[in-house]
Design an enzyme around this catalytic site. Structure first.
Site, PDB file in Angstrom:
ATOM      1  N   CYS A 166      -0.941  -3.202  -9.029  1.00 56.62           N
ATOM      2  CA  CYS A 166       0.030  -2.560  -8.138  1.00 56.62           C
ATOM      3  C   CYS A 166       0.699  -3.658  -7.325  1.00 56.62           C
ATOM      4  CB  CYS A 166      -0.654  -1.562  -7.218  1.00 56.62           C
ATOM      5  SG  CYS A 166       0.498  -0.697  -6.112  1.00 56.62           S
ATOM      6  N   VAL A 167       2.010  -3.710  -7.409  1.00 57.04           N
ATOM      7  CA  VAL A 167       2.758  -4.735  -6.682  1.00 57.04           C
ATOM      8  C   VAL A 167       3.950  -4.115  -5.970  1.00 57.04           C
ATOM      9  CG1 VAL A 167       2.104  -6.597  -8.256  1.00 57.04           C
ATOM     10  CG2 VAL A 167       4.176  -5.297  -8.699  1.00 57.04           C
TER      11      VAL A 167
END
Length: 128
Positions: free
Chosen positions: A108-109
């Site tokens: 997750c970015v």
């Protein structure tokens, strides 16, 4: 000789013509393109907050996976892109409801901008 098949379903937003496929099946693996919280019927982002948007992204992916002969239970890797990490907890509160007991590997970015200026985009890889 190519061993890949494009996946298409009207139950998920249409891909941009000539640019990408909703998913590709190759060697027993389904590679789904990123899904944004778009209504497949209208082609517009749905109303709502990050929670509603996360549900819609996963719903769109679910339809694509089903068309490919797979399902959310067979997802092994997920990539989540957020416009702001302040949305992380709310996205996770919805995300955790999916994929059963064993959750897929995940990244997750936060990114600068997402398509249509949405707040979340999710892509995944699943087995058949």
């Amino acid at each position: 000789m190519s061993n890949k098949t494009a996946v298409f379903t009207d139950k998920a937003p249409k891909p941009l013509p000539g640019i990408y496929s909703q998913a590709i099946v190759s060697n027993g693996v389904v590679y789904c393109s990123g899904a944004v919280p778009m209504d497949p019927a209208t082609g517009k982002l749905i109303e709502g907050d990050i929670k509603a948007h996360t549900h819609q992204c996963i719903k769109n992916l679910s339809h694509i996976l089903e068309e490919a002969g797979s399902s959310l239970d067979k997802v092994v890797k997920v990539n989540v892109f957020l416009d702001n990490m302040d949305n992380f907890a709310d996205m996770n509160s919805v995300y955790m409801q999916y994929w059963g007991e064993i959750k897929p590997a995940r990244t997750c970015v936060a990114v600068k901008t997402l398509p249509l200026n949405t707040d979340v985009e999710i892509e995944c890889i699943a087995t058949l």
